[in-house]
Design an enzyme around this catalytic site. Structure first.
Site, PDB file in Angstrom:
ATOM      1  N   LYS A  42      37.649  43.676  43.057  1.00  0.00           N
ATOM      2  CA  LYS A  42      37.035  42.964  43.822  1.00  0.00           C
ATOM      3  C   LYS A  42      36.958  43.186  45.307  1.00  0.00           C
ATOM      4  O   LYS A  42      36.063  43.149  46.053  1.00  0.00           O
ATOM      5  CB  LYS A  42      37.604  41.313  43.604  1.00  0.00           C
ATOM      6  CG  LYS A  42      37.273  40.772  42.094  1.00  0.00           C
ATOM      7  CD  LYS A  42      35.821  40.704  41.685  1.00  0.00           C
ATOM      8  CE  LYS A  42      35.396  40.429  40.378  1.00  0.00           C
ATOM      9  NZ  LYS A  42      34.125  40.567  40.069  1.00  0.00           N
TER      10      LYS A  42
ATOM     11  N   SER B 224      36.680  36.971  44.377  1.00  0.00           N
ATOM     12  CA  SER B 224      37.603  36.002  44.003  1.00  0.00           C
ATOM     13  C   SER B 224      38.603  35.753  44.873  1.00  0.00           C
ATOM     14  O   SER B 224      38.904  36.536  45.651  1.00  0.00           O
ATOM     15  CB  SER B 224      38.113  36.570  42.553  1.00  0.00           C
ATOM     16  OG  SER B 224      39.424  36.178  42.110  1.00  0.00           O
TER      17      SER B 224
ATOM     18  N   ASP C 211      22.844  41.198  30.063  1.00  0.00           N
ATOM     19  CA  ASP C 211      24.518  41.126  29.548  1.00  0.00           C
ATOM     20  C   ASP C 211      24.584  42.195  28.431  1.00  0.00           C
ATOM     21  O   ASP C 211      23.723  42.298  27.575  1.00  0.00           O
ATOM     22  CB  ASP C 211      24.627  39.747  29.056  1.00  0.00           C
ATOM     23  CG  ASP C 211      26.263  39.454  29.153  1.00  0.00           C
ATOM     24  OD1 ASP C 211      26.747  38.617  29.969  1.00  0.00           O
ATOM     25  OD2 ASP C 211      26.979  40.205  28.424  1.00  0.00           O
TER      26      ASP C 211
ATOM     27  N   TYR D 131      42.384  44.378  38.574  1.00  0.00           N
ATOM     28  CA  TYR D 131      41.281  43.462  38.626  1.00  0.00           C
ATOM     29  C   TYR D 131      40.947  43.156  40.133  1.00  0.00           C
ATOM     30  O   TYR D 131      39.838  43.227  40.577  1.00  0.00           O
ATOM     31  CB  TYR D 131      41.494  42.558  37.757  1.00  0.00           C
ATOM     32  CG  TYR D 131      40.427  41.233  37.880  1.00  0.00           C
ATOM     33  CD1 TYR D 131      39.260  41.333  37.539  1.00  0.00           C
ATOM     34  CD2 TYR D 131      40.989  39.919  38.592  1.00  0.00           C
ATOM     35  CE1 TYR D 131      38.224  40.273  37.637  1.00  0.00           C
ATOM     36  CE2 TYR D 131      39.876  38.909  38.675  1.00  0.00           C
ATOM     37  CZ  TYR D 131      38.653  39.519  38.349  1.00  0.00           C
ATOM     38  OH  TYR D 131      37.721  38.099  38.784  1.00  0.00           O
TER      39      TYR D 131
ATOM     40  N   LEU E 167      45.126  28.481  32.312  1.00  0.00           N
ATOM     41  CA  LEU E 167      45.732  27.321  31.935  1.00  0.00           C
ATOM     42  C   LEU E 167      44.669  26.457  31.378  1.00  0.00           C
ATOM     43  O   LEU E 167      45.022  26.079  30.168  1.00  0.00           O
ATOM     44  CB  LEU E 167      46.073  26.636  33.247  1.00  0.00           C
ATOM     45  CG  LEU E 167      46.900  25.233  33.056  1.00  0.00           C
ATOM     46  CD1 LEU E 167      48.234  25.378  32.272  1.00  0.00           C
ATOM     47  CD2 LEU E 167      47.015  24.522  34.392  1.00  0.00           C
TER      48      LEU E 167
ATOM     49  N   GLY F 175      53.892  38.251  38.331  1.00  0.00           N
ATOM     50  CA  GLY F 175      52.791  38.276  39.105  1.00  0.00           C
ATOM     51  C   GLY F 175      52.239  36.858  39.681  1.00  0.00           C
ATOM     52  O   GLY F 175      51.294  36.868  40.497  1.00  0.00           O
TER      53      GLY F 175
HETATM   54  P1  NAD Z   1      32.838  36.051  31.836  1.00  0.00           P
HETATM   55  O1  NAD Z   1      33.531  37.253  31.109  1.00  0.00           O
HETATM   56  O2  NAD Z   1      32.517  34.753  30.943  1.00  0.00           O
HETATM   57  O3  NAD Z   1      31.437  36.876  32.238  1.00  0.00           O
HETATM   58  C1  NAD Z   1      31.046  38.047  32.572  1.00  0.00           C
HETATM   59  C2  NAD Z   1      29.825  38.554  31.750  1.00  0.00           C
HETATM   60  O4  NAD Z   1      29.628  39.941  32.025  1.00  0.00           O
HETATM   61  C3  NAD Z   1      30.414  38.793  30.254  1.00  0.00           C
HETATM   62  O5  NAD Z   1      29.189  37.950  29.494  1.00  0.00           O
HETATM   63  C4  NAD Z   1      30.143  40.088  29.943  1.00  0.00           C
HETATM   64  O6  NAD Z   1      29.559  40.474  28.454  1.00  0.00           O
HETATM   65  C5  NAD Z   1      29.185  40.619  30.912  1.00  0.00           C
HETATM   66  N1  NAD Z   1      29.649  42.231  31.323  1.00  0.00           N
HETATM   67  C6  NAD Z   1      30.771  42.751  31.719  1.00  0.00           C
HETATM   68  N2  NAD Z   1      30.541  44.084  31.900  1.00  0.00           N
HETATM   69  C7  NAD Z   1      29.119  44.341  31.727  1.00  0.00           C
HETATM   70  C8  NAD Z   1      28.511  45.569  31.792  1.00  0.00           C
HETATM   71  N3  NAD Z   1      28.804  46.560  32.047  1.00  0.00           N
HETATM   72  N4  NAD Z   1      27.021  45.265  31.554  1.00  0.00           N
HETATM   73  C9  NAD Z   1      26.594  43.984  31.273  1.00  0.00           C
HETATM   74  N5  NAD Z   1      27.305  42.758  31.079  1.00  0.00           N
HETATM   75  C10 NAD Z   1      28.504  43.056  31.284  1.00  0.00           C
HETATM   76  O7  NAD Z   1      33.568  35.890  33.079  1.00  0.00           O
HETATM   77  P2  NAD Z   1      33.093  34.658  34.079  1.00  0.00           P
HETATM   78  O8  NAD Z   1      34.502  33.743  34.123  1.00  0.00           O
HETATM   79  O9  NAD Z   1      31.829  34.175  33.820  1.00  0.00           O
HETATM   80  O10 NAD Z   1      33.157  35.661  35.448  1.00  0.00           O
HETATM   81  C11 NAD Z   1      31.863  36.109  35.875  1.00  0.00           C
HETATM   82  C12 NAD Z   1      32.372  36.799  37.498  1.00  0.00           C
HETATM   83  O11 NAD Z   1      33.193  36.066  38.132  1.00  0.00           O
HETATM   84  C13 NAD Z   1      33.071  38.100  37.040  1.00  0.00           C
HETATM   85  O12 NAD Z   1      32.750  38.838  38.042  1.00  0.00           O
HETATM   86  C14 NAD Z   1      34.497  37.551  37.404  1.00  0.00           C
HETATM   87  O13 NAD Z   1      35.337  38.681  37.865  1.00  0.00           O
HETATM   88  C15 NAD Z   1      34.229  36.713  38.322  1.00  0.00           C
HETATM   89  N6  NAD Z   1      35.240  35.639  38.764  1.00  0.00           N
HETATM   90  C16 NAD Z   1      35.732  34.915  37.737  1.00  0.00           C
HETATM   91  C17 NAD Z   1      36.755  34.012  37.991  1.00  0.00           C
HETATM   92  C18 NAD Z   1      37.061  33.093  36.682  1.00  0.00           C
HETATM   93  O14 NAD Z   1      38.066  32.537  36.889  1.00  0.00           O
HETATM   94  N7  NAD Z   1      36.478  33.020  35.853  1.00  0.00           N
HETATM   95  C19 NAD Z   1      37.378  33.796  39.173  1.00  0.00           C
HETATM   96  C20 NAD Z   1      36.966  34.584  40.102  1.00  0.00           C
HETATM   97  C21 NAD Z   1      35.915  35.747  39.993  1.00  0.00           C
HETATM   98  C1  UD1 Z   2      44.673  33.691  37.131  1.00  0.00           C
HETATM   99  C2  UD1 Z   2      44.812  35.252  37.565  1.00  0.00           C
HETATM  100  C3  UD1 Z   2      43.855  35.607  38.825  1.00  0.00           C
HETATM  101  C4  UD1 Z   2      42.361  35.219  38.584  1.00  0.00           C
HETATM  102  C5  UD1 Z   2      42.554  33.484  38.303  1.00  0.00           C
HETATM  103  C6  UD1 Z   2      41.167  32.980  37.997  1.00  0.00           C
HETATM  104  C7  UD1 Z   2      47.024  36.439  36.701  1.00  0.00           C
HETATM  105  C8  UD1 Z   2      48.248  36.615  37.300  1.00  0.00           C
HETATM  106  N1  UD1 Z   2      46.226  35.736  37.795  1.00  0.00           N
HETATM  107  O1  UD1 Z   2      45.270  33.129  38.163  1.00  0.00           O
HETATM  108  O2  UD1 Z   2      43.867  36.975  39.299  1.00  0.00           O
HETATM  109  O3  UD1 Z   2      41.675  34.909  39.833  1.00  0.00           O
HETATM  110  O4  UD1 Z   2      43.398  33.537  36.815  1.00  0.00           O
HETATM  111  O5  UD1 Z   2      40.691  33.478  36.878  1.00  0.00           O
HETATM  112  O6  UD1 Z   2      46.496  36.048  35.716  1.00  0.00           O
HETATM  113  N2  UD1 Z   2      50.048  28.557  33.833  1.00  0.00           N
HETATM  114  C9  UD1 Z   2      51.005  27.869  32.905  1.00  0.00           C
HETATM  115  N3  UD1 Z   2      50.902  28.238  31.539  1.00  0.00           N
HETATM  116  C10 UD1 Z   2      50.057  28.896  30.924  1.00  0.00           C
HETATM  117  C11 UD1 Z   2      49.023  29.479  31.935  1.00  0.00           C
HETATM  118  C12 UD1 Z   2      49.041  29.241  33.120  1.00  0.00           C
HETATM  119  O7  UD1 Z   2      51.953  27.303  33.229  1.00  0.00           O
HETATM  120  O8  UD1 Z   2      49.786  29.011  29.702  1.00  0.00           O
HETATM  121  C13 UD1 Z   2      50.038  28.190  35.056  1.00  0.00           C
HETATM  122  C14 UD1 Z   2      50.058  29.404  35.808  1.00  0.00           C
HETATM  123  O9  UD1 Z   2      51.603  29.905  35.983  1.00  0.00           O
HETATM  124  C15 UD1 Z   2      49.365  28.942  37.137  1.00  0.00           C
HETATM  125  C16 UD1 Z   2      48.289  27.900  36.694  1.00  0.00           C
HETATM  126  O10 UD1 Z   2      48.831  27.302  35.403  1.00  0.00           O
HETATM  127  O11 UD1 Z   2      50.378  28.208  38.079  1.00  0.00           O
HETATM  128  C17 UD1 Z   2      47.234  28.467  36.826  1.00  0.00           C
HETATM  129  O12 UD1 Z   2      46.984  29.800  36.033  1.00  0.00           O
HETATM  130  P1  UD1 Z   2      45.915  30.571  35.570  1.00  0.00           P
HETATM  131  O13 UD1 Z   2      44.718  29.605  34.934  1.00  0.00           O
HETATM  132  O14 UD1 Z   2      46.145  31.764  34.760  1.00  0.00           O
HETATM  133  O15 UD1 Z   2      45.144  30.848  36.927  1.00  0.00           O
HETATM  134  P2  UD1 Z   2      45.852  31.724  38.230  1.00  0.00           P
HETATM  135  O16 UD1 Z   2      47.254  32.215  37.948  1.00  0.00           O
HETATM  136  O17 UD1 Z   2      45.496  31.127  39.426  1.00  0.00           O
END
Ligand code: NAD
Ligand code: UD1
Length: 336
Positions: A151, A123, A30, A147, A198, A292
């Site tokens: 993906k 995602s 990382d 973003y 959220l 969005g």
């Molecule tokens: P996160 O930001 O906590 O973890 C990502 C890690 O990657 C971080 O520790 C960051 O420092 C590291 N990183 C980023 N760019 C880098 C690079 N160039 N070289 C080395 N390290 C690097 O995010 P997360 O929630 O743990 O997500 C992990 C993966 O899952 C990501 O690819 C994210 O897009 C995907 N994902 C996350 C969610 C979510 O809601 N958390 C949903 C769908 C997909």
């Molecule tokens: C967001 C991202 C999505 C990503 C996902 C998981 C956006 C537009 N989309 O989606 O691309 O894959 O996170 O990481 O950011 N909400 C509130 N108040 C808040 C925050 C959220 O009401 O302060 C509501 C939102 O309107 C939604 C739900 O909570 O209905 C979940 O929101 P969030 O946790 O941001 O996730 P996603 O919108 O699903």
């Protein structure tokens, strides 16, 4: 040995622990662009093992070359990416450079070292605003922000690579909304700056770090008018990765699966579950819709169960209880 990129991040740290518990040898890398080295100490005390970790950037081919030269990597779980949807729209080049540049560099080095087992963090955002829920894996793909495009494009790159060389084995894991934390309260989500999602926002309001939650609209076409999502406990999600690695290393073909629970919960459901856990009300105010946003979506996770023998087990209440334990034990995240 399994290489985890983005290993100290939210999902990476939980997956690291689950892989160690399943008996895998793991190397984490990382660059800490969105995580803290303190996660490493927590993971060591949780696993009772000395961790193997190297700090570096997956966009740096010399770094990755040295990693592969010095370790017998059999498979890679690629978490490293930037994930802030809003920032991806204001600075798309940073997202394309990091998320696609890192992927391509990593795949080139893997190919050079004859390592072709790859688990990719995709995602649910590749589906955009799906026509129907539950969403199946063959639903139309139409990401709505840079973003999400990274993906979608990453999936395309991997599919083209597979066509060019059938020795590649790829698990495309499409996560729905991961929340919660490890039940120990030692590792969890520690977003840098102001969170957008959220669950960390509800946690901050519960702890008094924030005054009130904004509920983005209560006039959506959903049962209670607030947005509905498929929240999945991060430990369930982490275990999905262990199953995916088991699956690929046993020589089975590539697969694309949703990782979700199959159940949609509204914003109000999340607030109520959190209130039940902490035993007091969460202050919130209904505001305008967030640009969005979409009304509702949740996964059909049955393919993951059929192919991987995996299914999410933890309830919304457990997700909130574990989120609260992490938040209350670490009010300022890893810096607490
Ligand atoms: P996160 O930001 O906590 O973890 C990502 C890690 O990657 C971080 O520790 C960051 O420092 C590291 N990183 C980023 N760019 C880098 C690079 N160039 N070289 C080395 N390290 C690097 O995010 P997360 O929630 O743990 O997500 C992990 C993966 O899952 C990501 O690819 C994210 O897009 C995907 N994902 C996350 C969610 C979510 O809601 N958390 C949903 C769908 C997909
Ligand atoms: C967001 C991202 C999505 C990503 C996902 C998981 C956006 C537009 N989309 O989606 O691309 O894959 O996170 O990481 O950011 N909400 C509130 N108040 C808040 C925050 C959220 O009401 O302060 C509501 C939102 O309107 C939604 C739900 O909570 O209905 C979940 O929101 P969030 O946790 O941001 O996730 P996603 O919108 O699903």
């Amino acid at each position: 040995m399994i290489l985890l990129t983005g290993a100290t991040g939210y999902i990476g740290s939980h997956t690291w622990l689950e892989l160690l518990l399943a008996g895998y040898q793991v190397l984490g890398v990382d660059n800490f662009v969105n995580s803290s080295p303190k996660a490493l100490t927590r993971l060591e005390s949780l696993s009772g093992q000395k961790l193997e970790f190297i700090q570096g950037d997956v966009c740096d081919p010399a770094f990755l070359e040295s990693v592969f030269q010095s370790h017998p990597i059999k498979g890679v779980v690629h978490f490293a990416a930037l994930k802030a949807v809003g920032e991806s729209s204001s600075n798309p080049l940073r997202y394309y450079e990091n998320n696609l540049g890192g992927l391509i560099t990593l795949l080139q080095i893997m190919r050079a070292h004859d390592c072709r087992n790859f688990v990719f963090s995709s995602s649910a955002c590749v589906y955009g605003d799906p026509d129907e829920s539950p969403v199946k894996e063959d639903a139309a793909l139409r990401p709505e922000n840079p973003y999400g495009q990274t993906k979608f494009m990453s999936e395309q790159i991997l599919r083209d690579l597979e066509k060019s060389d059938p020795n590649w084995r790829v698990a495309y894991l499409r996560y729905f909304n991961p929340i919660g934390a490890h039940e120990s309260g030692l590792i969890g989500e520690d977003p840098m700056g102001v969170p957008n999602n959220l669950s960390p926002l509800v946690a901050r309001v519960a702890s008094g770090r924030m005054e009130e939650l904004k509920v983005y609209g209560n006039d959506w076409e959903t049962p209670d008018g607030t947005g509905v999502r498929d929240y999945i406990h991060v430990v369930d999600l982490a275990r999905g990765h262990v199953k995916a690695i088991d699956y690929l290393l046993s020589g089975k073909p590539s697969l694309t699966v949703n990782l979700g629970t199959g159940v949609g919960y509204s914003v109000m459901d999340v607030i109520r579950a959190y209130e039940e856990v902490i035993g007091r009300p969460i202050k919130y105010q209904v505001t305008a819709r967030r640009p969005g946003d979409v009304a509702l979506y949740y996964a059909d996770p049955s393919l993951a169960e059929a192919l991987l023998g995996w299914r999410a087990e933890r309830s919304l209440k457990q997700m909130c209880a574990d989120s609260w334990r992490w938040q209350s034990q670490n009010p300022m995240g890893y810096e607490s």
